[in-house]
Design an enzyme around this catalytic site. Structure first.
Site, mmCIF file in Angstrom:
data_model
loop_
_atom_site.group_PDB
_atom_site.id
_atom_site.type_symbol
_atom_site.label_atom_id
_atom_site.label_comp_id
_atom_site.label_asym_id
_atom_site.label_seq_id
_atom_site.Cartn_x
_atom_site.Cartn_y
_atom_site.Cartn_z
ATOM 1 N N CYS A 146 28.948 71.659 6.256
ATOM 2 C CA CYS A 146 27.838 72.444 6.806
ATOM 3 C C CYS A 146 27.152 71.729 7.964
ATOM 4 O O CYS A 146 26.713 72.359 8.927
ATOM 5 C CB CYS A 146 26.827 72.750 5.709
ATOM 6 N N HIS B 274 21.847 71.262 2.372
ATOM 7 C CA HIS B 274 22.689 72.164 3.166
ATOM 8 C C HIS B 274 22.186 72.210 4.605
ATOM 9 O O HIS B 274 20.985 72.336 4.846
ATOM 10 C CB HIS B 274 22.652 73.564 2.549
ATOM 11 N N ASN C 6 23.833 80.815 8.799
ATOM 12 C CA ASN C 6 24.543 80.080 7.766
ATOM 13 C C ASN C 6 26.012 79.948 8.147
ATOM 14 O O ASN C 6 26.443 80.474 9.182
ATOM 15 C CB ASN C 6 24.386 80.796 6.416
#
EC number: 3.4.22.-
Length: 362
Positions: free
Chosen positions: A152, A288, A309
């Site tokens: 990520c 994250h 995202n």
């Protein structure tokens, strides 16, 4: 210009529709064990999920528990909704392990250290627009999917670099997350986590980063391919940190460019988020990396961040989540204001040739 406007109208319309094209269910699907099993089979078909017979029964029980969580949450008076997405037969523990941080073995990798000079170029900004959306301005590429790899941090980094490059050059270039996963190993750890600040520094020191088409994403670590990474496409001049725990400062930065942030994305509501302004339960245990690409306010006055995202376009609002902005806690919702950073690019110049390191010349 007309084409760009038309494209944005189409995108806006699909965002309004929300989950229209996603997997849905109805009360009758919950009526019996048989109907629940049929629902699970439809879900597996929709998401092309293959399970062995023995595994299928175990996963069916997990699916039922997640289904009831989604169903019960959606009956509550919350400003956001959940859906049965591709994570629906994963336990929350399994989800967290793969997508929300258990692979970040060293917490300091997300906590980082303060920048020595503490510079913040937007400190003296006195006014910002009431809303900003860098997607509308053409500074954001299509939503990507990190897969079952804890990368990520690389996706968050690339969104910010793609954004500032478009702002400075008026050209949107999709850049390579795989280069960062394979090659940025001094502090970052590929599929086992990393820090966006370190990735910005890697790109600066190397002289740039290559394109996604030249070094495509594989969702796994590999050996750094020198023949690809030396074909530089976009450079930056460094990075700065937004003052921590200061959503006003973060707003100033996002008004001027996409910003990389770290959040807690491990909760069940985040796992199954579908649409609306997320106000759900979360902590400040950062696990994250994502990127803020805008902000706005709903008709009822709720302020929000537009967060990009890296779980593919079927998650959330076509790959995005709107997260509540200006909450009472200084860290921001899910810790979004704790560790923001952004790349610096001082001109429209980009590399014109291949990069050659001392190692290459030996």
């Amino acid at each position: 210009m007309a084409t760009k406007k038309l494209l944005w109208v189409v995108l806006s319309f699909s965002l309004v529709l929300g989950v229209a094209n996603s997997f849905d269910f109805h009360d009758k699907d919950l009526a019996s064990e048989e109907s629940l099993w049929d629902l699970y089979e439809r879900w597996r078909s929709h998401h092309t999920v293959s399970r062995s017979l023995g595994e299928k029964h175990k996963r069916f029980n997990v699916f039922k528990a997640n289904l009831m969580h989604v169903h019960n949450t959606n009956k509550m008076d919350k400003p956001y909704k959940l859906k049965l997405n591709k994570f629906a037969d994963m336990t929350n523990h399994e989800f967290r392990s793969t997508y929300a941080g258990s692979k970040v073995n060293h917490p300091r990798m997300f906590r980082g250290t303060p920048h020595e000079n503490g510079a913040f170029m937007y400190e003296k900004v006195v006014s910002v627009p009431p809303s900003v959306d860098w997607r509308k301005k053409g500074a954001v590429t299509d939503v990507k999917d990190q897969g079952q790899c804890g990368s990520c941090w690389a996706f968050s980094t690339v969104v910010a670099v793609e954004g500032i490059n478009q702002i400075k050059t008026n050209k949107l270039v999709a850049l390579s997350e795989q280069e960062l996963v394979d090659c940025d190993k001094e502090e970052n750890q590929g599929c086992n986590g990393g820090l966006m600040e370190s990735a910005f520094e890697f790109i600066k020191q190397k002289g740039g980063i290559t394109t996604e088409s030249n070094y495509p994403y594989k969702a796994q670590e590999g050996t750094c391919d020198a023949s690809k990474v030396n074909d530089l496409a976009v450079s930056i001049d460094g990075h700065e940190n937004v003052p921590a725990n200061d959503e006003d400062a973060l707003l100033k930065a996002v008004a001027n460019q996409p910003v990389s942030v770290a959040i807690d994305a491990g909760g069940s509501d985040f796992q199954f988020y579908s649409e609306g302004v997320f106000t759900g339960d979360c902590s400040t245990d950062l696990n994250h990396g994502v990127a803020i690409v805008g902000y706005g306010t709903t008709v009822d006055g709720t302020n929000y961040w537009i967060v990009r995202n890296s779980w593919g376009p079927e998650w959330g609002e076509h790959g995005y989540i709107r997260m509540q902005r200006n909450i009472s806690k200084k860290e921001g919702l899910c810790g979004i204001a704790m560790l923001p950073s952004y790349p610096i690019k001082n001109s429209s110049d980009n590399p014109t040739g291949s990069f050659s390191s001392p190692k290459d010349e030996l």
